[in-house]
Design an enzyme around this catalytic site. Sequence first.
Site, mmCIF file in Angstrom:
data_model
loop_
_atom_site.group_PDB
_atom_site.id
_atom_site.type_symbol
_atom_site.label_atom_id
_atom_site.label_comp_id
_atom_site.label_asym_id
_atom_site.label_seq_id
_atom_site.Cartn_x
_atom_site.Cartn_y
_atom_site.Cartn_z
ATOM 1 N N ASN A 1 0.826 -1.209 0.000
ATOM 2 C CA ASN A 1 0.000 0.000 0.000
ATOM 3 C C ASN A 1 0.860 1.258 0.000
ATOM 4 O O ASN A 1 1.965 1.271 0.545
ATOM 5 C CB ASN A 1 -0.912 0.011 1.226
ATOM 6 N N HIS A 2 0.314 2.306 -0.589
ATOM 7 C CA HIS A 2 0.950 3.620 -0.532
ATOM 8 C C HIS A 2 0.484 4.339 0.737
ATOM 9 O O HIS A 2 -0.599 4.044 1.276
ATOM 10 C CB HIS A 2 0.572 4.433 -1.769
ATOM 11 N N PRO A 3 1.269 5.305 1.230
ATOM 12 C CA PRO A 3 0.898 6.013 2.469
ATOM 13 C C PRO A 3 -0.165 7.069 2.201
ATOM 14 O O PRO A 3 0.120 8.268 2.101
ATOM 15 C CB PRO A 3 2.228 6.624 2.914
#
Length: 206
Positions: A76-78
């Site tokens: 996942n991206h932040p």
Amino acid sequence: MHIDFVKLSKDHPTIGDGSQIKDTTFGQYVEIGSQNFIDNSNIDDYTYTGQFCFIQNSTLKRFISMAAMVRIGPTNHPYDRPAQHIFAYNGAGYGFGDPDTEFLQKRKQVKTVIGNDVWLGHDVVVQSGITIGDGAVIGAGAVVTKDVEPYTIIGGIPGKKIKDRFSDEIKTDLEKIAWWDWSREDLEKYYQDFRLPIEEFVKKHS
């Protein structure tokens, strides 16, 4: 998809053309399809993947059957930060500073686990941190966002239970038998038993 079955190696994985493997260990008789991308994972005995599969930060147990274009453990991206883009946490390729090693390490520690004798259909996505129980079936195109109980059939977006493969009694017996942990000698000895009706198999090996 298998067009021609090749004789697999006990000691070394059979890896298809164009696949890229990093920080990954393999068990015996493992087959990796062409154009797979696998990182920071463990793939155990007799498991095979189809073409164009992506596997990250995952543990795949024994006798897993994986069709083409399956994605397991996508990172996942932040999205709680000002920027989701990779440049903000791993921007060396763009000429920016040092990577955010704390974020990257935490992301690697979110493990996805696929149980023994699981069948993953074409174009399945299993989100990071999910555990799929032994003997489950994940239907083509499903997106799995929650843990899956053993011997259940899952389909849809998001993935939902369609039905059980077997009765609760048979599921319990199969977990106790745990044939996937048998030695090679026992697998060869009882090989024909895997063609028996499930009730006969359970009765014989319980």
